[in-house]
Design an enzyme around this catalytic site. Structure first.
Site, short mmCIF file in Angstrom:
data_model
loop_
_atom_site.label_atom_id
_atom_site.label_comp_id
_atom_site.label_asym_id
_atom_site.label_seq_id
_atom_site.Cartn_x
_atom_site.Cartn_y
_atom_site.Cartn_z
CD GLU A 124 -2.95 -0.98 2.38
OE1 GLU A 124 -2.73 -0.16 3.29
OE2 GLU A 124 -3.93 -1.75 2.37
CD GLU A 148 -4.25 -5.46 3.81
OE1 GLU A 148 -3.03 -5.68 3.60
OE2 GLU A 148 -4.66 -4.49 4.47
#
Ligand code: IDC
Length: 360
Positions: free
Chosen positions: A197, A286
């Site tokens: 991320e 995720e």
């Protein structure tokens, strides 16, 4: 005197006979019979090995990887070795440095057989300040090996987070992925996720895309075709931005979309829809159904909306996280220390919800 000499001669002759007999006993026949025993036990061991191999082959052929083989990307979807659309569904570990105990063959096998997962994600945090060490590479390999033995797909996740800019540890990332690719390039089950991320003061064009191109170039020199998932801006949310400027020149590249249902609602689903409409292949590597902290209340309504979007579009998804930490996103109840064979009541509310989704 004569008697004494006769006695001595007799003793000498008798001793000779005894020695001869003993020698005969300890030569060829004795060894041969020993050899036979070895041969016999070798034969039966070989038979056992063959039988085990056959059983293992049978077992492997019934697994997700045994059935679907090497995956690739076609338009927005993952397809299997026969070109059939494939949706991966599975579980991500928590940080491997914090919860290494769930990297176990029994754990993965239970989730495969009892829940029906076909993929596991191994999350290796990459910031040394939160526990990255090179020793963790071995934990990742252990996880890959279990997944391989069990015929599960496996996502190798370079879990950048507090180190928001993937370029901060790009050298280490390249070193890591070269190591993994060299060891597992012939595996059918490997998926590389090169930056969990990206966040902070980073943009797609200036930071993330150049990072991705550098890492992908190095992986592709070794592994020419396994799927690579690339993180997207703002904690892997801005797939709409990426859709306008995708990475060119490589096959089997996908883009991460992450959501936490109680925080990320319509506005992130709109980004997902834009990506789908522009035929950008996305992978939800995720997500959870609580808020973005990994904790807080579950939003079941938003969770349902997300699931419909993912399932209608065959988008693969992986839930965060496999641990019993006292936070909503952990799928194991904090009162259970088991690493497999959980009863329903030993799962968290998130865990129970997820298993139901898998069994729909
Ligand atoms: C969270 C964990 C939490 C840990 C924290 C910091 O659940 O226990 O203390 O990281 O390391 C992400 C990240 C993921 C986060 C998760 C929840 O990829 O590492 O895990 N999250 O905050 N992105 C959005 C949410």
């Amino acid at each position: 005197m004569k008697k004494v000499i006769t006695a001595i001669v007799l003793i000498v002759i008798l001793t000779g006979i005894v020695i001869l007999v003993n020698q005969t006993k300890s030569t060829a026949p004795h060894e041969e019979s020993n050899d036979n025993t070895v041969e016999n036990s070798e034969n039966s061991t070989n038979e056992e090995i063959n039988q085990n191999n056959n059983e293992q082959n049978k077992e492997i052929s019934n697994t997700p990887v045994g059935i679907h083989g090497k995956l690739s990307v076609k338009e927005t979807n993952i397809v299997d070795k026969n070109g059939e659309t494939m949706q991966l569904k599975g579980v991500s570990t928590h940080g491997l440095q914090w919860f290494p105990q769930y990297v176990s063959k029994d754990t993965f096998e239970f989730m495969r057989d009892e829940w029906g997962i076909n993929v596991v994600r191994l999350a290796m945090y990459t910031d040394p300040n939160v526990g990255y060490t090179k020793e963790l590479h071995n934990k990742v390999k252990e996880g890959i090996n279990y997944a391989t033995e069990l015929g599960l797909y496996v996502i190798v996740d370079w879990h950048i987070l507090s180190d928001g800019n993937p370029n901060t540890y790009k050298t280490q990332a390249i070193e890591f992925f070269k190591e993994i690719a060299n060891e597992y390039k012939d595996n059918e089950n490997i998926i590389y996720e090169i930056c969990n991320e990206p966040n902070g003061n980073v943009t797609w064009t200036k930071d993330i895309k150049p990072y991705a191109e550098d890492v992908i170039k190095e992986i592709r020199k070794i592994d020419s075709d396994s799927i690579i998932i690339c993180g997207t801006p703002t904690w892997s949310q801005d797939v709409d931005v990426v859709a306008k400027d995708r990475i060119e020149g490589y096959e089997n590249i996908m883009y991460a979309l992450h959501f936490y249902a109680a925080t990320h609602t319509d506005w992130i689903r709109n980004k997902a829809q834009q990506a789908i409409d522009s035929k950008l292949p996305i992978f939800v590597s995720e997500f959870s159904i609580c808020d973005a902290s990994g904790n807080g209340a579950i939003d079941y309504d938003q969770a349902e909306k997300w699931m419909s979007l993912l399932n209608e579009n065959n988008i693969s998804f992986v839930i965060w996280n496999l641990s019993n930490k006292q936070e909503t996103s952990s799928i194991i109840s904090s009162s259970s220390n088991k690493t497999a064979d959980w009863l329903e009541e030993e799962l968290s509310e998130t865990g129970k919800w997820f298993v139901q989704q898998l069994q729909k």
